[in-house]
Write a protein that holds these residues in place. Structure first.
Motif, PDB file in Angstrom:
ATOM      1  N   ARG A  65       9.005   0.544   0.124  1.00  0.00           N
ATOM      2  CA  ARG A  65       7.852   0.164   0.698  1.00  0.00           C
ATOM      3  C   ARG A  65       6.868   0.240  -0.282  1.00  0.00           C
ATOM      4  O   ARG A  65       6.863   0.643  -1.382  1.00  0.00           O
ATOM      5  CB  ARG A  65       7.334   1.121   1.962  1.00  0.00           C
ATOM      6  CG  ARG A  65       7.464   2.394   1.272  1.00  0.00           C
ATOM      7  CD  ARG A  65       7.494   3.787   2.623  1.00  0.00           C
ATOM      8  NE  ARG A  65       7.139   5.058   2.245  1.00  0.00           N
ATOM      9  CZ  ARG A  65       7.999   5.707   1.420  1.00  0.00           C
ATOM     10  NH1 ARG A  65       9.237   5.209   0.951  1.00  0.00           N
ATOM     11  NH2 ARG A  65       7.843   6.834   1.172  1.00  0.00           N
ATOM     12  N   GLY A  66       5.686  -0.611   0.038  1.00  0.00           N
ATOM     13  CA  GLY A  66       4.754  -0.394  -0.972  1.00  0.00           C
ATOM     14  C   GLY A  66       3.442   0.286  -0.690  1.00  0.00           C
ATOM     15  O   GLY A  66       2.441   0.452  -1.576  1.00  0.00           O
ATOM     16  N   ASP A  67       3.346   0.924   0.326  1.00  0.00           N
ATOM     17  CA  ASP A  67       2.181   1.696   0.904  1.00  0.00           C
ATOM     18  C   ASP A  67       2.704   2.594   1.850  1.00  0.00           C
ATOM     19  O   ASP A  67       3.831   2.718   2.442  1.00  0.00           O
ATOM     20  CB  ASP A  67       1.051   0.898   1.062  1.00  0.00           C
ATOM     21  CG  ASP A  67       1.297  -0.090   2.407  1.00  0.00           C
ATOM     22  OD1 ASP A  67       2.487   0.220   3.113  1.00  0.00           O
ATOM     23  OD2 ASP A  67       0.549  -0.912   2.794  1.00  0.00           O
ATOM     24  N   SER A  68       1.679   3.449   2.173  1.00  0.00           N
ATOM     25  CA  SER A  68       1.850   4.465   3.443  1.00  0.00           C
ATOM     26  C   SER A  68       0.789   3.941   4.426  1.00  0.00           C
ATOM     27  O   SER A  68      -0.268   3.869   4.336  1.00  0.00           O
ATOM     28  CB  SER A  68       1.687   6.095   2.956  1.00  0.00           C
ATOM     29  OG  SER A  68       3.077   6.183   2.298  1.00  0.00           O
ATOM     30  N   ASP A  69       1.295   3.894   5.875  1.00  0.00           N
ATOM     31  CA  ASP A  69       0.363   3.816   6.844  1.00  0.00           C
ATOM     32  C   ASP A  69       0.057   5.045   7.617  1.00  0.00           C
ATOM     33  O   ASP A  69       0.890   5.634   7.947  1.00  0.00           O
ATOM     34  CB  ASP A  69       1.008   2.770   7.759  1.00  0.00           C
ATOM     35  CG  ASP A  69       1.197   1.491   7.358  1.00  0.00           C
ATOM     36  OD1 ASP A  69       0.610   0.300   7.399  1.00  0.00           O
ATOM     37  OD2 ASP A  69       2.335   1.332   6.362  1.00  0.00           O
ATOM     38  N   LEU A  70      -1.305   5.183   7.778  1.00  0.00           N
ATOM     39  CA  LEU A  70      -1.597   6.254   8.568  1.00  0.00           C
ATOM     40  C   LEU A  70      -2.692   5.879   9.673  1.00  0.00           C
ATOM     41  O   LEU A  70      -3.629   4.928   9.485  1.00  0.00           O
ATOM     42  CB  LEU A  70      -2.585   7.170   7.714  1.00  0.00           C
ATOM     43  CG  LEU A  70      -2.045   8.252   6.733  1.00  0.00           C
ATOM     44  CD1 LEU A  70      -1.189   7.747   5.561  1.00  0.00           C
ATOM     45  CD2 LEU A  70      -3.057   9.190   6.035  1.00  0.00           C
ATOM     46  N   LEU A  71      -2.407   6.445  10.798  1.00  0.00           N
ATOM     47  CA  LEU A  71      -3.183   6.057  11.963  1.00  0.00           C
ATOM     48  C   LEU A  71      -4.057   7.353  12.293  1.00  0.00           C
ATOM     49  O   LEU A  71      -3.446   8.662  12.411  1.00  0.00           O
ATOM     50  CB  LEU A  71      -2.142   5.923  13.252  1.00  0.00           C
ATOM     51  CG  LEU A  71      -2.849   5.666  14.462  1.00  0.00           C
ATOM     52  CD1 LEU A  71      -3.481   4.383  14.702  1.00  0.00           C
ATOM     53  CD2 LEU A  71      -1.877   5.624  15.758  1.00  0.00           C
ATOM     54  N   VAL A  72      -5.437   7.011  12.320  1.00  0.00           N
ATOM     55  CA  VAL A  72      -6.165   8.335  13.127  1.00  0.00           C
ATOM     56  C   VAL A  72      -6.819   7.851  14.288  1.00  0.00           C
ATOM     57  O   VAL A  72      -7.070   6.484  14.705  1.00  0.00           O
ATOM     58  CB  VAL A  72      -7.253   8.587  11.758  1.00  0.00           C
ATOM     59  CG1 VAL A  72      -6.802   8.849  10.470  1.00  0.00           C
ATOM     60  CG2 VAL A  72      -8.154   7.174  11.630  1.00  0.00           C
TER      61      VAL A  72
END
Length: 347
Positions: free
Chosen positions: A83-90
């Motif tokens: 993967r190229g990034d990390s996804d965070l949901l707030v």
């Protein structure tokens, strides 16, 4: 090229002993990619762990999404889930606090917001550089799906019910429960039937990448009977039964994933879903029209159209960094050419 498109270099490298008849350059490529993925993962885990800890100290508990959540849950070696990034949901109420934490840690907000308000942009990218020379990106979400027509789909309160701990990543790291992660994996895959994604600088469209099928397969292989019922109930309630069925069918077709028969039958029995129609039956123009219709108020509609049609200077220079010193008119012309260019499918 096929391996890069499908995002499976790490998975193949784990099985390199079974690829004895492959050409030596291909095997060397896999080994190089495996080492590169492992080195990136070591740095990314440290960067991400620091961020998660700082958010926890600020009273914010984000949910990890997509590749990173799965890498630290169902992939024995997290580095193999490329993967190229990390996804965070707030939660939307934690957005300002999350931004402050990111800024304090040295992250820079990318100028890719197109000048839209938070309730229309719905996500943004923050990046940070490391001493080793690598750059790490955090895709910060405050709504699970970045589409006005799907506003409210799987809101944060729903996603945060019975969260799954990710102790391999950090003591304060959490993901959505697996049934929701499965549904989101199917939704994410369907989004890219029309929305572009990028691999090694190339733009692709399509939903049949094997890494996405692998994600669905790994979740499906560990779900209990009760969790399968959760998948069905949530997919139907959210208007995503057809999207879920389509994603499961991909894994079944490509990886021989075993799906309980009752699950597919229950999902197939649902008709007339607005959300599934948006993701599976609408092209780019139709999706844009549905998004426009979903935005309340004439003024907000005009602002949305203006931001989409004439993005900010920061967005344009961020989108085309190699042309950042050129006149904006030239960058807008390049964007029009890109929109009209035939789409490249990775299948």
């Amino acid at each position: 090229e096929r391996i890069a498109y499908h995002g499976i270099a790490g998975l193949l490298n784990e099985q390199v002993a079974r690829l004895g008849d492959w050409p030596a350059p291909a095997i060397a490529y896999l080994r190089d990619q495996g080492r590169a993925l492992a080195m990136w993962e070591l740095r990314h885990q440290a960067v991400l762990g620091e961020l998660i800890g700082a958010l926890a100290e600020a009273g914010i508990r984000p949910l990890l999404l997509k590749g990173t959540a799965l890498a630290y849950d169902l992939y024995p070696q997290s580095a193999t889930r490329a993967r190229g990034d990390s996804d965070l949901l707030v939660a939307s109420g934690d957005l300002a606090g999350a931004r402050r934490v990111l800024g304090r840690l040295g992250y820079a907000l990318q100028p890719l917001d197109e000048g839209m308000a938070d309730d229309l942009a719905l996500q943004e990218v923050w990046i940070i550089g490391c001493a080793a020379g690598t750059v790490h990106a955090i895709d910060l979400h405050w709504q699970l799906i970045n589409a006005p027509a799907l506003a409210g789909l799987l809101d944060f309160a729903t996603c945060a019910v019975d969260p799954l701990p990710l102790p391999r990543l950090h003591a304060q790291a959490w993901a959505m429960r697996r049934p929701l992660t499965l549904l989101h994996s199917c939704i994410h895959r369907a989004m890219h039937l029309t929305s572009p994604y990028f691999v090694n600088g190339m733009t692709y469209y399509g939903g049949d990448r094997l890494i996405w099928a692998s994600d669905i397969d790994r979740i499906a292989s560990v779900l209990t009977e009760a969790e399968w019922q959760d998948v069905v109930d949530t997919a139907i309630r959210q208007g995503m039964a057809a999207v879920c069925s389509d994603g499961l069918a991909l894994a079944e077709r490509t990886l021989r994933t075993e799906i309980p028969g009752g699950v597919m039958a229950s999902l197939a029995a649902v008709r007339g879903e607005r959300g599934s129609a948006y993701l599976l039956g609408a092209g780019q123009a139709r999706r844009a029209w549905l998004d426009f219709q979903a935005i309340p108020g004439a003024g907000r509609k005009l602002a949305y159209v203006a931001a989409r049609s004439f993005p900010s200077a920061g967005f344009m220079r961020g989108k085309y960094p190699r042309m950042a010193d050129r006149p904006l008119a030239l960058l807008h012309a390049r964007r029009i050419v890109d929109l009209l260019r035939p789409r490249r499918s990775g299948q």
